[in-house]
Enzyme design. Sequence first.
Site, mmCIF file in Angstrom:
data_model
loop_
_atom_site.group_PDB
_atom_site.id
_atom_site.type_symbol
_atom_site.label_atom_id
_atom_site.label_comp_id
_atom_site.label_asym_id
_atom_site.label_seq_id
_atom_site.Cartn_x
_atom_site.Cartn_y
_atom_site.Cartn_z
ATOM 1 C CD GLN A 40 1.076 -7.751 3.453
ATOM 2 O OE1 GLN A 40 1.936 -7.197 2.797
ATOM 3 N NE2 GLN A 40 -0.118 -7.218 3.640
ATOM 4 C CG HIS A 60 2.500 -17.721 16.479
ATOM 5 N ND1 HIS A 60 3.623 -18.236 15.884
ATOM 6 C CD2 HIS A 60 1.493 -17.897 15.576
ATOM 7 C CE1 HIS A 60 3.322 -18.712 14.681
ATOM 8 N NE2 HIS A 60 2.034 -18.502 14.473
ATOM 9 C CG ASP A 72 0.597 -19.869 11.811
ATOM 10 O OD1 ASP A 72 1.381 -18.891 11.922
ATOM 11 O OD2 ASP A 72 0.187 -20.523 12.789
ATOM 12 N NE ARG A 97 7.531 -3.870 -3.597
ATOM 13 C CZ ARG A 97 6.942 -3.243 -2.591
ATOM 14 N NH1 ARG A 97 5.766 -2.679 -2.748
ATOM 15 N NH2 ARG A 97 7.527 -3.152 -1.424
ATOM 16 C CG HIS A 142 6.898 -5.902 2.576
ATOM 17 N ND1 HIS A 142 6.536 -5.354 1.361
ATOM 18 C CD2 HIS A 142 5.885 -5.600 3.419
ATOM 19 C CE1 HIS A 142 5.356 -4.757 1.472
ATOM 20 N NE2 HIS A 142 4.929 -4.898 2.719
ATOM 21 C CG ASN A 186 7.041 -1.979 1.763
ATOM 22 O OD1 ASN A 186 6.720 -1.409 0.729
ATOM 23 N ND2 ASN A 186 6.179 -2.167 2.760
ATOM 24 C CD GLU A 187 4.286 1.214 3.048
ATOM 25 O OE1 GLU A 187 3.901 0.821 4.157
ATOM 26 O OE2 GLU A 187 3.533 1.507 2.115
ATOM 27 C CG ASN A 329 4.866 1.597 -1.171
ATOM 28 O OD1 ASN A 329 5.479 1.515 -2.232
ATOM 29 N ND2 ASN A 329 4.932 0.666 -0.241
ATOM 30 C CE1 TYR A 331 -0.554 1.503 0.014
ATOM 31 C CE2 TYR A 331 -2.549 0.633 -0.972
ATOM 32 C CZ TYR A 331 -1.247 0.459 -0.566
ATOM 33 O OH TYR A 331 -0.635 -0.753 -0.739
ATOM 34 C CD GLU A 398 2.803 -1.550 -0.933
ATOM 35 O OE1 GLU A 398 1.879 -1.088 -0.232
ATOM 36 O OE2 GLU A 398 3.715 -2.250 -0.487
HETATM 37 C C1 GBH Z 1 1.197 -0.820 2.719
HETATM 38 O O1 GBH Z 1 1.193 -0.032 3.849
HETATM 39 C C2 GBH Z 1 2.022 -2.041 2.966
HETATM 40 O O2 GBH Z 1 3.271 -1.940 2.314
HETATM 41 C C3 GBH Z 1 1.343 -3.325 2.603
HETATM 42 O O3 GBH Z 1 2.038 -4.404 3.164
HETATM 43 C C4 GBH Z 1 -0.102 -3.270 3.033
HETATM 44 O O4 GBH Z 1 -0.765 -4.486 2.856
HETATM 45 C C5 GBH Z 1 -0.778 -2.197 2.226
HETATM 46 O O5 GBH Z 1 -0.108 -0.982 2.314
HETATM 47 C C6 GBH Z 1 -2.228 -1.950 2.603
HETATM 48 O O6 GBH Z 1 -2.339 -1.447 3.891
HETATM 49 O O7 GBH Z 1 -2.712 7.109 7.055
HETATM 50 O O8 GBH Z 1 -1.346 8.342 8.599
HETATM 51 O O9 GBH Z 1 -3.576 7.658 9.215
HETATM 52 C C7 GBH Z 1 0.322 1.064 3.839
HETATM 53 C C8 GBH Z 1 0.852 2.120 4.736
HETATM 54 C C9 GBH Z 1 -1.097 2.147 6.145
HETATM 55 C C10 GBH Z 1 0.627 3.794 6.275
HETATM 56 C C11 GBH Z 1 -1.986 2.996 6.968
HETATM 57 C C12 GBH Z 1 -0.261 4.640 7.083
HETATM 58 C C13 GBH Z 1 -2.251 4.649 8.530
HETATM 59 C C14 GBH Z 1 -1.745 5.854 9.203
HETATM 60 N N1 GBH Z 1 -0.126 2.923 5.413
HETATM 61 N N2 GBH Z 1 -1.255 3.866 7.838
HETATM 62 S S1 GBH Z 1 -2.369 7.334 8.470
#
Ligand code: GBH
Length: 490
Positions: A40, A60, A72, A97, A142, A186-187, A329, A331, A398
Amino acid sequence: MAFTKTVALLLLAASDLVVKGEVRKFPDTLSFGVATAAYQIEGAWNVSDKGESIWDHFTHTTDTIKDRSNGDLACDSYNQHKRDIEMVKELGVDYYRFSISWTRILPDGFSNRLSQDGIVYYDTLINDLIAANITPFVTIYHWDLPQRLQDLGGWTNPMMADFFTDFAKVAFEAFGDRVKSWLTFNEPWVVCLEGYGSVTKAPALGMTGIAEYMCAHNLLKAHAKAYHLYDDVYRPIQKGRVGLSLNTNWHEPATQSPTDLEAAERAMQFYLGWFGHPVFSREGDYPQVMKDRIAQNSLAQGYPRSRLPEFTSEEISYIKGTHDFFGLNHYTTTLVRMPKKVLEGPSFYDIDLGTEIFRDPAWPGSASFWLKVVPWGFRNLLNWIKKNYNNPEIIVFENGFSDIDNKNDTDRISYYNKYLNALLDAIEDGCNVSAYTAWSLMDNFEWLEGYTERFGLYYVDFNDPKRPRTAKASALYYKSILETRTIERK
Ligand code: GBH
């Protein structure tokens, strides 16, 4: 200087926003960090002898990235790591991290040939971080698998446990004298579900109900093998710690009816339990509800055996307990209910998990369709982990918010304020959280969304080939929280 001036101006803007309320203190034991990932931010995708990763290949050779972009150049961190460290330093975090690009240090994916330039890049980054008094926290994987290993089936190939451990060994050998904190993965949920079950991450296989379970099976063995290698060989000398970071939404029952409660709990197991139960529970192995449902569905669908592979009892004990902390992680939150009619279609979500997942339209949104601001879900989730996995030490690796293009990012400030307050609530509930990491240090390549969704505390100008970075208001807000180790309750 320019930075100080921006600080002064933006602090004014930021302080207006914070509603005056109770000032709460973070425990002295809680440390703070900020995170990125190699693909990233680094760019330099083919510099020196670097090999091709699945993300190089995917960006690509397909046109699935929203703005037709790729990594890139990304944030050009391969050439600008000194500026990155300056920013990390300005924030006042305890640790940084970042992840290692597999094909930058092992161009062919295998460990018979090392790239000296690749090793030197991470050596320098680590040394410069330590010189700046920032602890390096390294993610080994990752998402940027060597394309050559993908050609061999990627994570569906059982040999991957060996190949991954070979890579981890190179990392422990080369950097473990200075790096004391490691994440294997990661995840895993995203790696397997989105990359193999569906098509929203590379390699976009889209074989739902089959491939994600095969991927998870091998990935869990790979994690355990790398953990044991560290435990047996490196821990006695290097004295560090190893874990992995699991992602999940909080799954809130849509109503308090017994069926919706059951549906929400099932969703927790299919998201967090899938990887959490084998590693963190007392019994080990996949959650019972996954084993039962997938076996029954498989039989009903005419398969001769469950689509969920089985671990032997040796494997169950080999994987169980392979952690020095619980990496998380997080959100956002979703609502879950039992479906009104029998669902059809792709297996993982509709048949095996078998719930309806949706979002309350009243929840404030972000630039990402999936990311709604629901801070109480964070508190509930931390308590769920405490209850289900025997109150482990939790490290949040995260947490963050996306917008489109905004340096005066008051919505991000509000997100961090609310989620950090929820974290403090959970700590007061007795959750054992030892560290919190903001995603991300700077705007970067957001996978399928390209550069159209920004998660950074620092703004990156992707129209300028020099990729200049500027502190957003949220960077100064985070900095002020870290300075005082306090936060206002809204
Ligand atoms: C992280 O993934 C990543 O580790 C990171 O690289 C990324 O940039 C960052 O978050 C932001 O996206 O919610 O069930 O509808 C986040 C993981 C992304 C997993 C969204 C679930 C949607 C499916 N999540 N994804 S859901």
